[in-house]
Design a protein around this motif. Structure first.
Motif, PDB file in Angstrom:
ATOM      1  N   GLN A 178     -29.011   8.608  15.841  1.00 61.36           N
ATOM      2  CA  GLN A 178     -28.403   7.678  16.784  1.00 61.36           C
ATOM      3  C   GLN A 178     -27.253   8.414  17.486  1.00 61.36           C
ATOM      4  OE1 GLN A 178     -27.699   4.893  13.466  1.00 61.36           O
ATOM      5  NE2 GLN A 178     -28.635   3.348  14.774  1.00 61.36           N
ATOM      6  N   THR A 191     -23.297   3.435  18.556  1.00 60.59           N
ATOM      7  CA  THR A 191     -24.243   4.495  18.892  1.00 60.59           C
ATOM      8  C   THR A 191     -24.991   4.137  20.160  1.00 60.59           C
ATOM      9  OG1 THR A 191     -26.056   3.565  17.586  1.00 60.59           O
ATOM     10  CG2 THR A 191     -24.526   5.051  16.456  1.00 60.59           C
ATOM     11  N   GLY A 192     -25.672   5.104  20.702  1.00 60.57           N
ATOM     12  CA  GLY A 192     -26.506   4.878  21.871  1.00 60.57           C
ATOM     13  C   GLY A 192     -26.161   5.814  23.011  1.00 60.57           C
ATOM     14  N   ASP A 202     -33.456   6.755  28.558  1.00 60.79           N
ATOM     15  CA  ASP A 202     -32.561   5.869  27.808  1.00 60.79           C
ATOM     16  C   ASP A 202     -32.809   4.402  28.158  1.00 60.79           C
ATOM     17  OD1 ASP A 202     -31.376   8.007  26.532  1.00 60.79           O
ATOM     18  OD2 ASP A 202     -29.640   8.074  27.867  1.00 60.79           O
ATOM     19  N   GLN A 222     -29.849   0.845  17.584  1.00 62.62           N
ATOM     20  CA  GLN A 222     -28.481   1.346  17.738  1.00 62.62           C
ATOM     21  C   GLN A 222     -27.571   0.476  16.874  1.00 62.62           C
ATOM     22  OE1 GLN A 222     -28.160   4.210  19.032  1.00 62.62           O
ATOM     23  NE2 GLN A 222     -30.196   4.261  19.971  1.00 62.62           N
ATOM     24  N   SER A 223     -26.452   1.036  16.449  1.00 60.01           N
ATOM     25  CA  SER A 223     -25.615   0.373  15.444  1.00 60.01           C
ATOM     26  C   SER A 223     -24.139   0.533  15.760  1.00 60.01           C
ATOM     27  CB  SER A 223     -25.889   0.995  14.061  1.00 60.01           C
ATOM     28  OG  SER A 223     -27.256   0.974  13.752  1.00 60.01           O
TER      29      SER A 223
END
Length: 182
Positions: free
Chosen positions: A135, A158-159, A166, A173-174
């Motif tokens: 991530q 994240t991301g 994308d 994601q977190s």
């Protein structure tokens, strides 16, 4: 994606034996070298043009992956957060993440920039159906003192939203909070 700079007073001294101001930034995605690096640029040294030694590059050692879904894509460091650990007005630590999910602590507490160092604290990954997926950590982390213990809480999401791929990405994601106990 761009890495937003942070301006702060370093622990290094200038020619007048005063603390030197620095601009701190990550090299961002798609860097030429492909390795996640933190830059500390001595601002006043650039008045006569930029010379070797006017910038300190702290190399994380995490570069272009050779296997997995990100194989061949260059790594890069996201936006940093500067922390004054001892409350003396200088940047002692910097926290930042990279495209490969790593979160780093950069120690800038020494007066000699040659002694500045980097430590990987965490890697953001999740596992689904036996497959591990990294991530990316490119947003600027929030760093606060631990409320009851020593050290700092480093909070980040994240991301990535920098490429066409994308926009179609369905990876999980977190938001994480990790405790840097020093």
């Amino acid at each position: 994606a761009l890495s937003l700079p942070v301006i702060g007073m370093s622990n290094a001294t200038d020619g007048d034996n005063e603390k030197a101001w620095i601009a701190i930034f990550g090299n961002g995605q798609n860097s030429t070298a492909g390795i996640a690096k933190l830059f500390a640029l001595f601002i006043e040294r650039g008045q006569d043009g930029w010379q070797s030694g006017d910038v300190v590059k702290l190399d994380t050692g995490f570069g272009v992956p050779v296997t997995g879904p990100l194989a061949g894509f260059p790594n890069g460091l996201g936006s940093p957060t500067a922390v004054d650990v001892n409350l003396d007005g200088t940047v002692d630590r910097v926290y930042a993440g990279d495209r490969l999910g790593n979160v780093f602590r950069f120690d800038l507490s020494a007066s000699n920039p040659g002694a500045w160092s980097v430590t990987r604290l965490f890697t953001a990954v999740y596992t689904r159906n036996g497959q591990q997926t990294v991530q990316p950590v490119l947003s600027q982390p929030l760093v606060i003192p631990h409320p009851t213990q020593s050290g700092f809480l480093v909070i980040f999401g994240t991301g990535s939203y920098a490429t066409r791929e994308d926009a179609r990405n369905t990876d999980i994601q977190s938001i994480y909070g990790i405790w840097d106990r020093d």
